[in-house]
Design a protein around this motif. Structure first.
Motif, short mmCIF file in Angstrom:
data_model
loop_
_atom_site.label_atom_id
_atom_site.label_comp_id
_atom_site.label_asym_id
_atom_site.label_seq_id
_atom_site.Cartn_x
_atom_site.Cartn_y
_atom_site.Cartn_z
N SER A 170 -29.66 0.95 -59.63
CA SER A 170 -30.07 0.15 -60.89
C SER A 170 -28.90 -0.60 -61.10
N THR A 171 -29.42 -1.94 -61.52
CA THR A 171 -28.17 -2.72 -61.88
C THR A 171 -27.86 -2.50 -63.28
N GLN A 172 -28.22 -1.34 -63.72
CA GLN A 172 -27.72 -0.93 -65.22
C GLN A 172 -26.92 0.41 -65.02
N GLN A 173 -26.41 0.67 -63.82
CA GLN A 173 -25.68 1.84 -63.46
C GLN A 173 -24.59 1.77 -64.19
N PRO A 174 -23.99 2.27 -65.14
CA PRO A 174 -22.78 2.37 -66.01
C PRO A 174 -21.48 2.12 -65.24
N ALA A 175 -21.33 2.85 -64.17
CA ALA A 175 -20.16 2.74 -63.15
C ALA A 175 -19.98 1.50 -62.48
N ALA A 176 -21.51 0.94 -62.22
CA ALA A 176 -21.29 -0.34 -61.44
C ALA A 176 -20.86 -1.55 -62.71
N GLN A 177 -21.20 -1.47 -63.74
CA GLN A 177 -20.93 -2.44 -64.83
C GLN A 177 -19.52 -2.28 -64.95
N ALA A 178 -18.95 -1.05 -65.16
CA ALA A 178 -17.69 -0.83 -65.56
C ALA A 178 -16.61 -1.57 -64.51
N VAL A 179 -16.97 -1.16 -63.28
CA VAL A 179 -16.25 -1.66 -62.12
C VAL A 179 -16.05 -3.26 -62.22
N LYS A 180 -17.24 -3.82 -62.43
CA LYS A 180 -17.38 -5.35 -62.43
C LYS A 180 -16.66 -6.09 -63.55
N ILE A 181 -16.60 -5.25 -64.72
CA ILE A 181 -15.80 -5.76 -65.93
C ILE A 181 -14.40 -5.63 -65.64
N PHE A 182 -14.08 -4.43 -64.96
CA PHE A 182 -12.46 -4.00 -64.67
C PHE A 182 -12.22 -5.33 -63.55
N HIS A 183 -12.95 -5.44 -62.48
CA HIS A 183 -12.38 -6.68 -61.57
C HIS A 183 -12.27 -7.82 -62.06
N ARG A 184 -13.18 -8.13 -63.01
CA ARG A 184 -13.02 -9.61 -63.85
C ARG A 184 -11.76 -9.67 -64.52
N ILE A 185 -11.54 -8.60 -65.44
CA ILE A 185 -10.57 -8.75 -66.02
C ILE A 185 -9.02 -8.62 -65.19
N HIS A 186 -8.95 -7.84 -64.06
CA HIS A 186 -8.06 -7.68 -63.27
C HIS A 186 -7.64 -9.02 -62.58
N ARG A 187 -8.91 -9.63 -61.97
CA ARG A 187 -8.63 -10.91 -61.72
C ARG A 187 -8.17 -12.02 -62.30
N SER A 188 -8.57 -12.09 -63.41
CA SER A 188 -8.24 -13.43 -64.55
C SER A 188 -6.90 -12.85 -65.12
N SER A 189 -6.41 -11.81 -65.11
CA SER A 189 -5.10 -11.48 -65.95
C SER A 189 -3.84 -11.21 -64.80
N HIS A 190 -4.11 -10.93 -63.88
CA HIS A 190 -3.09 -10.33 -62.54
C HIS A 190 -1.91 -11.45 -62.73
N LYS A 191 -2.44 -12.53 -62.30
CA LYS A 191 -1.43 -13.66 -61.74
C LYS A 191 -0.76 -13.95 -63.11
N LEU A 192 -1.41 -14.18 -64.29
CA LEU A 192 -0.76 -14.57 -65.43
C LEU A 192 0.10 -13.42 -66.04
N LEU A 193 -0.04 -12.18 -66.07
CA LEU A 193 0.88 -11.12 -66.32
C LEU A 193 2.08 -11.07 -65.47
N LEU A 194 1.80 -11.37 -64.07
CA LEU A 194 2.98 -11.58 -63.05
C LEU A 194 3.85 -12.52 -63.32
N ASN A 195 3.24 -13.87 -63.83
CA ASN A 195 4.23 -14.83 -64.21
C ASN A 195 4.79 -14.57 -65.36
N ILE A 196 4.41 -13.90 -66.39
CA ILE A 196 4.96 -13.62 -67.68
C ILE A 196 6.32 -12.67 -67.31
N ILE A 197 6.04 -11.79 -66.48
CA ILE A 197 6.93 -10.84 -65.99
C ILE A 197 8.27 -11.71 -65.35
#
Length: 234
Positions: free
Chosen positions: A59-86
């Motif tokens: 199902s497209t509503q599988q909670p684990a699938a939704q959680a993975v997609k959100i995690f991936h988007r957050i990680h992708r958008s913040s990874h380089k920014l946080l590395l540059n701040i470091i």
């Protein structure tokens, strides 16, 4: 050559502020991930809707699938920014340490006292006054003005990088791979949004716990930098 105790150059003072603000921003970001975002994603597994239940759990509503997609988007958008701040924060602290190594601060802003002694002599109508200064600060305050003090937060911040690449690598790698796969399925409009429930929640929990260490390293670096700003000249 030693610093006579006057204000540090503007560039050095600015570097201390940049390092401390950057470390604080990192600590806040990591704390938000571990304390709020990840727990919210994990809480979604308790609210499985009837549409997500079934023999194959497809199902497209599988909670684990939704959680993975959100995690991936957050990680992708913040990874380089946080590395540059470091890198920016660690570089700023390293610059301060380099300056203090070459031009040590010889006195401390906090804890310096002055006393005056007046004496009278029969051979002169004018009194003679002597002014002496003494440092009442302890050894810690003295250490706060050394290059080693600012090298410490730089090392803590740089330590986040190998920690992320070793301890946190495997759960992050699996979660991001699953997230990319789900995004590709969405683009192809296959309708399949399935991930392994047990391993997904385990990886999210492992990443969340490991991320607390990064928050601690960044927080400690920021606290040390703040002490360095408040207790020494500049």
């Amino acid at each position: 050559m030693s610093n006579s105790g006057t204000l540090l150059p503007p560039a050095v003072r600015f570097a201390k502020i940049v390092g401390t603000l950057g470390a604080g921003a990192l600590a806040g970001a990591y704390l938000t991930h571990s304390k709020h975002i990840l727990p919210a994603l994990e809480a979604s597994k308790e609210s499985t809707s009837p549409a997500s239940k079934g023999p194959a759990n497809i199902s497209t509503q599988q909670p684990a699938a939704q959680a993975v997609k959100i995690f991936h988007r957050i990680h992708r958008s913040s990874h380089k920014l946080l590395l540059n701040i470091i890198l920016a924060s660690a570089g700023s602290y390293s610059y301060v340490a380099y300056y203090l190594y070459n031009y040590p601060v010889s006195s401390i802003l906090t804890g310096t006292t002055a006393s005056a002694t007046t004496t009278y002599s029969s051979s002169s109508f004018l009194p003679h006054t002597e002014v002496s200064t003494s440092v009442a600060g302890d050894e810690f305050l003295g250490f706060a003005g050394t290059w080693m003090f600012f090298a410490l937060p730089a090392s803590l911040l740089l330590g986040i990088i190998p920690y992320s690449k070793t301890v946190m690598k495997q759960p992050a790698k699996r979660l991001n791979a699953a997230g990319r796969s789900l995004e590709e399925n969405e683009k192809r409009k296959t309708g399949l949004q399935v991930v392994d429930e047990a391993s997904t929640w385990d990886d999210l929990e492992a990443w969340r716990k490991a991320n607390w260490v990064r928050a601690g390293l960044a927080g400690a670096a920021g606290a040390i930098g703040a002490v360095g700003i408040l207790t020494v000249y500049g």
